[in-house]
Scaffold this active site. Structure first.
Site: not given
Ligand code: CA2
Length: 146
Positions: A11-12, A19, A24, A75, A78, A99, A101, A108
């Site tokens: 997700p996201n 953003r 990221y 990946n 969340a 896996e 990230h 974090r």
């Molecule tokens: O670091 C990673 O790849 C994560 O899997 C990213 C997740 C986070 O919940 C994990 O703890 C670590 C969040 C992805 C959200 O992606 C976004 C991308 C751009 C803007 C906002 C969110």
């Protein structure tokens, strides 16, 4: 014919590059998809690349990877920190699963320190931005060769 390497995103991650670039990076998911396809092709593999905001769809895609893929790079975003369903789906696999990230969750918030996914995967790569995908790809290609 060689089975493809599945690369699944939670997700996201569709918002990548729009953003929070300080966490990221500025590459979009489409940029990462293209880079993975090119890198895999150099080693004779095709890729299936998918993103979903829906937990059950990710479970479906993990099952499909188990049936039609040679390896999985995931990946879970969340869902890493919450999903028993994804953990259970990964446990059914007979193929290597990595896996990955973009960020380093251990550095974090404390809620990101728990991964339901790590214990069901072959290995984990985190903290290298978009390069985590390429490192994951090379890791599974090496595993597939041995
Ligand atoms: O670091 C990673 O790849 C994560 O899997 C990213 C997740 C986070 O919940 C994990 O703890 C670590 C969040 C992805 C959200 O992606 C976004 C991308 C751009 C803007 C906002 C969110």
């Amino acid at each position: 014919m060689t089975k493809p390497i599945y690369i699944l995103n939670g997700p996201n991650l569709n918002l990548l590059g729009t953003r929070e670039p300080e966490i990221y990076g500025s590459e979009t998911l489409a940029d990462i998809e293209a880079a993975c396809a090119e890198s895999a092709k150099e080693h004779g593999y095709n890729t299936v690349f998918h993103q979903s905001n829906i937990e059950g769809e990710i479970v479906d895609m993990i099952q499909e990877a188990g049936q039609k893929g040679s390896a999985l790079i995931l990946n879970p975003a969340a869902y890493t920190h919450t999903s028993v369903a994804i953990h259970d789906a990964l446990k059914t696999l007979d193929i290597p699963a990595i896996e990955i990230h973009l960020s380093q969750p251990a550095k974090r918030e404390s809620f990101r320190r728990r991964s339901f996914v790590s214990e069901a995967c072959t290995g984990t790569i985190s903290g290298f931005g978009a390069n985590s995908y390429d490192l994951g790809l090379h890791a599974v290609i090496n595993l597939l060769k041995t």
